[in-house]
Design a protein around this motif. Structure first.
Motif, PDB file in Angstrom:
ATOM      1  N   UNK A 189       0.810  -1.215   0.000  1.00 37.78           N
ATOM      2  CA  UNK A 189       0.000   0.000   0.000  1.00 37.78           C
ATOM      3  C   UNK A 189       0.839   1.259   0.000  1.00 37.78           C
ATOM      4  N   UNK A 190       0.458   2.215   0.857  1.00 37.76           N
ATOM      5  CA  UNK A 190       1.181   3.488   0.922  1.00 37.76           C
ATOM      6  C   UNK A 190       2.524   3.359   1.619  1.00 37.76           C
ATOM      7  N   UNK A 191       2.845   2.165   2.102  1.00 38.82           N
ATOM      8  CA  UNK A 191       4.161   1.922   2.684  1.00 38.82           C
ATOM      9  C   UNK A 191       5.285   2.018   1.668  1.00 38.82           C
ATOM     10  N   UNK A 216       6.518  -5.600  -3.666  1.00 39.64           N
ATOM     11  CA  UNK A 216       5.460  -4.634  -3.382  1.00 39.64           C
ATOM     12  C   UNK A 216       4.095  -5.293  -3.564  1.00 39.64           C
ATOM     13  N   UNK A 217       3.388  -5.475  -2.452  1.00 41.87           N
ATOM     14  CA  UNK A 217       2.104  -6.163  -2.499  1.00 41.87           C
ATOM     15  C   UNK A 217       0.932  -5.193  -2.381  1.00 41.87           C
ATOM     16  N   UNK A 218      -0.151  -5.515  -3.109  1.00 40.27           N
ATOM     17  CA  UNK A 218      -1.365  -4.717  -3.083  1.00 40.27           C
ATOM     18  C   UNK A 218      -2.570  -5.629  -3.299  1.00 40.27           C
ATOM     19  N   UNK A 219      -3.752  -5.081  -3.083  1.00 41.73           N
ATOM     20  CA  UNK A 219      -4.964  -5.878  -3.247  1.00 41.73           C
ATOM     21  C   UNK A 219      -5.248  -6.109  -4.728  1.00 41.73           C
ATOM     22  N   UNK A 220      -5.336  -5.028  -5.496  1.00 42.63           N
ATOM     23  CA  UNK A 220      -5.598  -5.121  -6.933  1.00 42.63           C
ATOM     24  C   UNK A 220      -4.534  -4.354  -7.706  1.00 42.63           C
ATOM     25  N   UNK A 221      -4.536  -4.528  -9.005  1.00 40.37           N
ATOM     26  CA  UNK A 221      -3.558  -3.831  -9.850  1.00 40.37           C
ATOM     27  C   UNK A 221      -3.764  -2.322  -9.793  1.00 40.37           C
ATOM     28  N   UNK A 222      -5.011  -1.893  -9.643  1.00 41.53           N
ATOM     29  CA  UNK A 222      -5.319  -0.456  -9.563  1.00 41.53           C
ATOM     30  C   UNK A 222      -4.786   0.168  -8.276  1.00 41.53           C
ATOM     31  N   UNK A 223      -4.480  -0.646  -7.274  1.00 44.93           N
ATOM     32  CA  UNK A 223      -3.990  -0.139  -5.991  1.00 44.93           C
ATOM     33  C   UNK A 223      -2.489   0.148  -5.987  1.00 44.93           C
ATOM     34  N   UNK A 224      -1.782  -0.279  -7.017  1.00 43.57           N
ATOM     35  CA  UNK A 224      -0.328  -0.109  -7.036  1.00 43.57           C
ATOM     36  C   UNK A 224       0.030   1.363  -7.171  1.00 43.57           C
ATOM     37  N   UNK A 243      11.941  -5.038  -9.508  1.00 42.93           N
ATOM     38  CA  UNK A 243      10.648  -4.754  -8.890  1.00 42.93           C
ATOM     39  C   UNK A 243       9.707  -5.930  -9.123  1.00 42.93           C
ATOM     40  N   UNK A 244       9.120  -6.427  -8.042  1.00 42.17           N
ATOM     41  CA  UNK A 244       8.175  -7.540  -8.124  1.00 42.17           C
ATOM     42  C   UNK A 244       6.860  -7.098  -7.491  1.00 42.17           C
ATOM     43  N   UNK A 245       5.781  -7.109  -8.280  1.00 45.62           N
ATOM     44  CA  UNK A 245       4.459  -6.757  -7.771  1.00 45.62           C
ATOM     45  C   UNK A 245       3.690  -8.030  -7.434  1.00 45.62           C
ATOM     46  N   UNK A 246       3.024  -8.021  -6.285  1.00 48.31           N
ATOM     47  CA  UNK A 246       2.190  -9.148  -5.878  1.00 48.31           C
ATOM     48  C   UNK A 246       0.776  -8.633  -5.608  1.00 48.31           C
ATOM     49  N   UNK A 247      -0.238  -9.386  -6.054  1.00 51.01           N
ATOM     50  CA  UNK A 247      -1.625  -8.979  -5.873  1.00 51.01           C
ATOM     51  C   UNK A 247      -2.419 -10.031  -5.107  1.00 51.01           C
ATOM     52  N   UNK A 248      -3.271  -9.543  -4.192  1.00 57.54           N
ATOM     53  CA  UNK A 248      -4.147 -10.452  -3.443  1.00 57.54           C
ATOM     54  C   UNK A 248      -5.343 -10.883  -4.296  1.00 57.54           C
ATOM     55  N   UNK A 249      -5.874  -9.933  -5.077  1.00 59.86           N
ATOM     56  CA  UNK A 249      -7.053 -10.211  -5.897  1.00 59.86           C
ATOM     57  C   UNK A 249      -6.795  -9.769  -7.328  1.00 59.86           C
TER      58      UNK A 249
END
Length: 321
Positions: A189-191, A216-224, A243-249
Motif C-alpha cells: 500500500x502506501x508503505x 510490493x504487495x497490493x490488493x488489486x492492480x489499480x492499488x499499485x 521490482x516484483x508486484x504481488x496482488x491479493x485479488x
C-alpha cells in the motif's frame, strides 16, 4: 558494523526517534539551472519526475522546523486512483524540505483539538514525502485513504487553501552508500513512500553498487501506487533494481505473483540471512509488518518476528519503517 549504523540500530533508535536531525548545508554549486522538457508523462509521474530533475544554483534553506510544528497551506490536490491522492503543500519561496535519507516528518491537524485519539491526545502521524528534498517551494505527500486511518481520512478532507501542521525531519535509518551488497524492500500500500525515498536517493548516485529488490504487495492492480515511476527506475537501472508486484485479488490476465509475501516468495527473490551484507527494509500496514518482521513497538522497532525470523534474519538485518 560502522559506528554510524550502530548508533541508529533498533536497540538505541527509540531513544533518538524524537530527536529531529538537521541536515548540514551543502557546498555552493556553480551549476547553471537547467530546464528539461518531457513529453508523454502525466499526473503524478510527471510531478515526481519534474521535482527530481531540476538543478539549483545554490543550496536552499529548509522550510521545516525540527523543534515545532509549522503550518503549511494546501496548494493542490491531485487524484491518483480510487482511494489515493497527492497533496501538494506550498513552502515559502526559495525554500525546500531538505529531508535527509532516510527520514520522515510528523503531521498534525491545523486545530489539534479537532482531531484527537481515544485517549484525548492530538493525533500525530508520520509520513514520508514523495517530492525531492531540494524541490523549491513545495512538498508533496501521496496519501492512501484507510477507513481505520484517522489522519489519512483527515488528509482527504483537505482542499486548496486549507492548512496542516508539519514537523521534522525525524531520522529513521542512516542510509550509507554501498554499505550493503543487497537491500530488500518489502512494502504494501502506501508503505511504498519511504522505500521509494531510499531507492531514488541510492540510484541517483553513479557510484552505487548496491542491488535493490522491491517486493510490493497490493490488493488489486489499480492499488499499485507510483508504478510508473518504479517501472521507469527499473528500466533505467536493470542491474541494480528489480521490482516484483504481488496482488491479493488479481484479474484473470495478471501474469505476476499472487497472494501474500510468504517465506517462499522471500526465498525466491531475496538473498538468504547467511549473506552478511544483506539488509531488509519493511513498510506497510501494521498487520503486514507484523506477519513479515514482527510488530513494531510504537516508534520502537520491537522484536524481530514473523516470516523473516523464521528464515533466520536477525534484528541487525531488518529495519521496520
Amino acid at each position: 558494523m560502522s559506528l554510524l549504523r550502530t548508533a541508529f540500530r533498533p536497540s538505541v533508535l527509540s531513544a533518538r526517534v524524537r530527536q529531529y536531525a538537521t541536515e548540514a548545508p551543502q557546498k555552493k554549486s556553480n551549476l547553471v539551472p537547467m530546464t528539461l522538457a518531457v513529453g508523454g508523462l502525466g499526473g503524478l509521474a510527471f510531478y515526481v519526475w519534474s521535482t527530481r530533475t531540476g538543478a539549483s544554483s545554490e543550496p536552499l534553506p529548509s522550510a521545516l522546523n525540527s523543534d515545532q510544528f509549522v503550518s503549511f497551506k494546501v496548494k493542490k490536490v491531485v487524484p491518483y486512483n480510487h482511494n489515493s491522492s497527492t497533496f501538494i503543500f506550498e513552502l515559502p519561496p526559495k525554500t525546500s524540505s531538505k529531508l535527509p535519507v532516510a527520514s520522515c516528518v510528523v503531521v498534525q491537524a491545523e486545530d489539534p483539538e479537532a482531531l484527537k485519539d481515544k485517549k484525548g491526545n492530538p493525533v500525530v502521524r508520520p509520513y514520508t514525502p514523495i517530492s525531492a528534498a531540494e524541490n523549491t517551494g513545495e512538498i508533496a505527500f501521496l496519501i492512501k485513504r484507510y477507513e481505520t486511518g484517522v489522519m489519512s481520512k483527515h488528509f482527504h478532507t483537505l482542499k486548496p487553501g486549507d492548512s496542516l501542521k508539519i514537523k521534522g525531519p525525524i531520522p529513521k535509518f542512516p542510509y550509507k552508500e554501498n554499505e550493503f551488497d543487497e537491500v530488500a524492500l518489502i512494502g504494501g500500500g502506501s508503505g511504498i513512500t519511504p522505500l521509494y525515498q531510499v531507492i531514488t536517493h541510492a540510484l541517483s548516485s553513479p557510484s552505487n553498487t548496491t542491488k535493490f529488490k522491491l517486493l510490493f504487495s497490493n490488493v488489486t492492480e489499480e492499488d499499485i501506487l507510483m508504478r510508473e515511476d518504479l517501472d521507469a527506475l527499473a528500466k533505467k537501472h536493470p542491474k541494480t533494481l528489480e521490482v516484483v508486484y504481488l496482488l491479493d485479488k488479481p484479474k484473470d490476465d495478471w501474469k505476476g505473483p499472487k497472494g501474500f509475501i510468504s517465506s517462499d516468495v522471500i526465498k525466491k527473490y531475496v538473498s538468504p540471512a547467511t549473506s552478511e551484507r544483506t539488509m531488509v527494509m519493511v513498510c506497510g500496514p501494521p498487520g503486514q509488518v507484523a506477519a513479515i518482521a514482527g510488530k513494531k513497538d510504537g516508534f520502537k522497532q520491537g522484536e524481530i518476528g514473523g516470516v523473516l525470523k523464521e528464515l533466520g534474519y536477525t534484528s541487525d538485518q531488518v529495519f521496520k519503517f
